[in-house]
Design a protein around this motif. Sequence first.
Motif, PDB file in Angstrom:
ATOM      1  N   SER A 208      55.435  80.868  -1.435  1.00 20.67           N
ATOM      2  CA  SER A 208      56.017  82.099  -0.897  1.00 20.67           C
ATOM      3  C   SER A 208      55.248  82.638   0.302  1.00 20.67           C
ATOM      4  CB  SER A 208      56.071  83.173  -1.988  1.00 20.67           C
ATOM      5  OG  SER A 208      54.762  83.502  -2.434  1.00 20.67           O
ATOM      6  N   ALA A 209      54.052  82.110   0.560  1.00 19.22           N
ATOM      7  CA  ALA A 209      53.232  82.621   1.666  1.00 19.22           C
ATOM      8  C   ALA A 209      53.833  82.212   3.007  1.00 19.22           C
ATOM      9  CB  ALA A 209      51.807  82.098   1.541  1.00 19.22           C
ATOM     10  N   HIS A 210      53.865  83.130   3.945  1.00 18.49           N
ATOM     11  CA  HIS A 210      54.385  82.854   5.281  1.00 18.49           C
ATOM     12  C   HIS A 210      53.345  82.079   6.085  1.00 18.49           C
ATOM     13  CE1 HIS A 210      55.900  83.581   9.380  1.00 18.49           C
ATOM     14  NE2 HIS A 210      57.075  83.828   8.805  1.00 18.49           N
ATOM     15  N   ASP A 211      53.815  81.213   6.981  1.00 17.78           N
ATOM     16  CA  ASP A 211      52.910  80.405   7.797  1.00 17.78           C
ATOM     17  C   ASP A 211      51.901  81.273   8.545  1.00 17.78           C
ATOM     18  OD1 ASP A 211      54.656  78.497   6.901  1.00 17.78           O
ATOM     19  OD2 ASP A 211      55.228  77.746   8.882  1.00 17.78           O
ATOM     20  N   ALA A 212      52.371  82.391   9.116  1.00 12.84           N
ATOM     21  CA  ALA A 212      51.481  83.258   9.885  1.00 12.84           C
ATOM     22  C   ALA A 212      50.409  83.885   8.995  1.00 12.84           C
ATOM     23  CB  ALA A 212      52.292  84.351  10.582  1.00 12.84           C
ATOM     24  N   THR A 213      50.765  84.202   7.750  1.00 13.95           N
ATOM     25  CA  THR A 213      49.792  84.770   6.814  1.00 13.95           C
ATOM     26  C   THR A 213      48.680  83.775   6.524  1.00 13.95           C
ATOM     27  OG1 THR A 213      51.501  86.142   5.768  1.00 13.95           O
ATOM     28  CG2 THR A 213      49.498  85.735   4.501  1.00 13.95           C
ATOM     29  N   ILE A 214      49.068  82.522   6.327  1.00 13.87           N
ATOM     30  CA  ILE A 214      48.076  81.482   6.050  1.00 13.87           C
ATOM     31  C   ILE A 214      47.121  81.347   7.228  1.00 13.87           C
ATOM     32  CG2 ILE A 214      47.745  79.027   5.571  1.00 13.87           C
ATOM     33  CD1 ILE A 214      50.513  79.054   4.208  1.00 13.87           C
ATOM     34  N   PHE A 215      47.677  81.304   8.433  1.00 17.75           N
ATOM     35  CA  PHE A 215      46.820  81.159   9.612  1.00 17.75           C
ATOM     36  C   PHE A 215      45.915  82.377   9.791  1.00 17.75           C
ATOM     37  CE2 PHE A 215      46.039  81.946  14.153  1.00 17.75           C
ATOM     38  CZ  PHE A 215      45.277  80.818  14.437  1.00 17.75           C
ATOM     39  N   ASN A 216      46.466  83.566   9.644  1.00 16.84           N
ATOM     40  CA  ASN A 216      45.686  84.786   9.870  1.00 16.84           C
ATOM     41  C   ASN A 216      44.522  84.927   8.906  1.00 16.84           C
ATOM     42  OD1 ASN A 216      47.209  85.669  12.052  1.00 16.84           O
ATOM     43  ND2 ASN A 216      48.649  86.811  10.764  1.00 16.84           N
ATOM     44  N   ASN A 217      44.604  84.272   7.759  1.00 18.56           N
ATOM     45  CA  ASN A 217      43.526  84.344   6.765  1.00 18.56           C
ATOM     46  C   ASN A 217      42.693  83.064   6.705  1.00 18.56           C
ATOM     47  OD1 ASN A 217      43.906  86.972   4.966  1.00 18.56           O
ATOM     48  ND2 ASN A 217      45.952  86.206   5.479  1.00 18.56           N
ATOM     49  N   SER A 218      42.794  82.242   7.731  1.00 14.30           N
ATOM     50  CA  SER A 218      42.097  80.957   7.728  1.00 14.30           C
ATOM     51  C   SER A 218      40.799  81.008   8.527  1.00 14.30           C
ATOM     52  CB  SER A 218      42.998  79.864   8.309  1.00 14.30           C
ATOM     53  OG  SER A 218      43.224  80.081   9.692  1.00 14.30           O
ATOM     54  N   LEU A 220      40.091  78.725  10.555  1.00 12.98           N
ATOM     55  CA  LEU A 220      40.510  78.266  11.878  1.00 12.98           C
ATOM     56  C   LEU A 220      40.783  79.451  12.805  1.00 12.98           C
ATOM     57  CD1 LEU A 220      41.335  75.886  13.717  1.00 12.98           C
ATOM     58  CD2 LEU A 220      43.647  76.122  12.788  1.00 12.98           C
ATOM     59  N   ARG A 221      41.471  80.470  12.284  1.00 18.77           N
ATOM     60  CA  ARG A 221      41.754  81.641  13.113  1.00 18.77           C
ATOM     61  C   ARG A 221      40.458  82.350  13.508  1.00 18.77           C
ATOM     62  NH1 ARG A 221      44.449  87.437  12.345  1.00 18.77           N
ATOM     63  NH2 ARG A 221      43.908  88.158  14.432  1.00 18.77           N
ATOM     64  N   ALA A 222      39.527  82.468  12.562  1.00 17.38           N
ATOM     65  CA  ALA A 222      38.251  83.116  12.871  1.00 17.38           C
ATOM     66  C   ALA A 222      37.503  82.345  13.951  1.00 17.38           C
ATOM     67  CB  ALA A 222      37.407  83.221  11.602  1.00 17.38           C
ATOM     68  N   GLN A 223      37.575  81.010  13.893  1.00 16.62           N
ATOM     69  CA  GLN A 223      36.919  80.188  14.910  1.00 16.62           C
ATOM     70  C   GLN A 223      37.575  80.397  16.275  1.00 16.62           C
ATOM     71  OE1 GLN A 223      37.478  76.430  12.870  1.00 16.62           O
ATOM     72  NE2 GLN A 223      35.339  76.375  12.195  1.00 16.62           N
ATOM     73  N   CYS A 224      38.905  80.493  16.273  1.00 12.94           N
ATOM     74  CA  CYS A 224      39.619  80.736  17.529  1.00 12.94           C
ATOM     75  C   CYS A 224      39.282  82.110  18.095  1.00 12.94           C
ATOM     76  CB  CYS A 224      41.123  80.616  17.306  1.00 12.94           C
ATOM     77  SG  CYS A 224      41.715  78.939  16.971  1.00 12.94           S
ATOM     78  N   TYR A 245      45.110  82.069  22.208  1.00 14.98           N
ATOM     79  CA  TYR A 245      44.758  80.688  21.861  1.00 14.98           C
ATOM     80  C   TYR A 245      45.859  79.978  21.066  1.00 14.98           C
ATOM     81  CZ  TYR A 245      43.517  83.592  17.870  1.00 14.98           C
ATOM     82  OH  TYR A 245      43.549  84.532  16.862  1.00 14.98           O
ATOM     83  N   LEU A 246      46.985  80.649  20.780  1.00 16.25           N
ATOM     84  CA  LEU A 246      48.082  80.046  20.017  1.00 16.25           C
ATOM     85  C   LEU A 246      49.392  80.349  20.734  1.00 16.25           C
ATOM     86  CD1 LEU A 246      48.538  80.259  16.120  1.00 16.25           C
ATOM     87  CD2 LEU A 246      50.375  79.774  17.729  1.00 16.25           C
ATOM     88  N   LEU A 247      50.013  79.340  21.294  1.00 12.19           N
ATOM     89  CA  LEU A 247      51.224  79.509  22.084  1.00 12.19           C
ATOM     90  C   LEU A 247      52.440  79.001  21.319  1.00 12.19           C
ATOM     91  CD1 LEU A 247      49.962  78.288  25.586  1.00 12.19           C
ATOM     92  CD2 LEU A 247      49.821  80.578  24.571  1.00 12.19           C
ATOM     93  N   THR A 248      53.512  79.768  21.353  1.00 17.32           N
ATOM     94  CA  THR A 248      54.772  79.360  20.741  1.00 17.32           C
ATOM     95  C   THR A 248      55.826  79.179  21.834  1.00 17.32           C
ATOM     96  OG1 THR A 248      55.614  81.610  20.431  1.00 17.32           O
ATOM     97  CG2 THR A 248      54.191  80.722  18.693  1.00 17.32           C
TER      98      THR A 248
END
Length: 354
Positions: A208-218, A220-224, A245-248
Amino acid sequence: MFSSDSESDLEVLEQLSDWESNTDSDSDGEIRAASRGYKRINFMQSLDDAEFTFRFRLNKSLVQLLLTQLMPFVRVTSARNHGVSPLHQLLLTLRFYALGTMLISVADFVGVSISTAGRIVRDISSAIANMYDEYIIVHQQSAEKFYRIAGFPRVLAAIDCTHIRIQSPCHVVGEEFRNRKGYFSLNVQAICDADLKFMNVVARWPGSAHDATIFNNSILRAQCDAGQFGNRWLLGDSAYPNRPYLLTSILTPNTGGEHRYNEAHIKTRNTIERTFGIWKRRFPVVALTMRLSLPKVQAIIIATAVLHNICRSNNLEEVPAEVELPPADIIEELQNMNVQDVSERASLINNYFS
């Protein structure tokens, strides 16, 4: 795949679950299995290279290499595995990855009880997963190769999520794992390089987790956010918010530059979809429904990702799936338009694609 006229596979798979264990019955099963006196086949000798690779998804040389690395972590003689050699433990696990959910088949394949097969798959998967840091690494050497795909500059990696089907963990939290398509899953985030190798895998979020939620709590995001990857970009679909650092891609392109940007973006980002496809075809266990406890499922996801990178690094040819796989999920993510930072994307379009 389960046959329509038998429930034996379901009964077997239930024995794998952490919430259904019976010490006495396991012990009896071990005794019966040991008393059968199976003569285990030397598959390294009995199968030619092509047949061996098809059955075990890795060729003989890679199995030998992997076995050498796993030897310190594999139990050879114990009450739990009755002396199953490290090679046969590894081959049993690889056979399970190739067949998906048919644990009964891999147990018979090597000549052990169902409970022993389950423990072997668990132990070998955990041992391979522990090699994550050695084989799954974020690097910045793919920008030139990404550029060759469609002329998109300064790409660090392509990012996306894929759903790995599971059974409902339990009635208390099970609904958290039901995704928007109606089935239970883990939503697994990954990034890949231009050689279709994983550079980061996150396998702990419910469906049920949204892709953006996973990234925002990763991490990887902190490193970016910390600027660890310099001026490199991640390329994601519309499920992700724009960041410096993340382009859509642009949902409604108007100018010629925006159209060229979208075309280059989509062709380059497709590398992560191709990576998922190759991974799931080589190891159908991650394409079918895993009826195991969550820790085992997570170990298998990471282990097969490690093996995928090993295969790619050694230029091992793709092999078709041995079992029928479900059709690929259609991506229907909705764009989250909140807190979008499109300045970096607009600058790129104006200065490069226009």
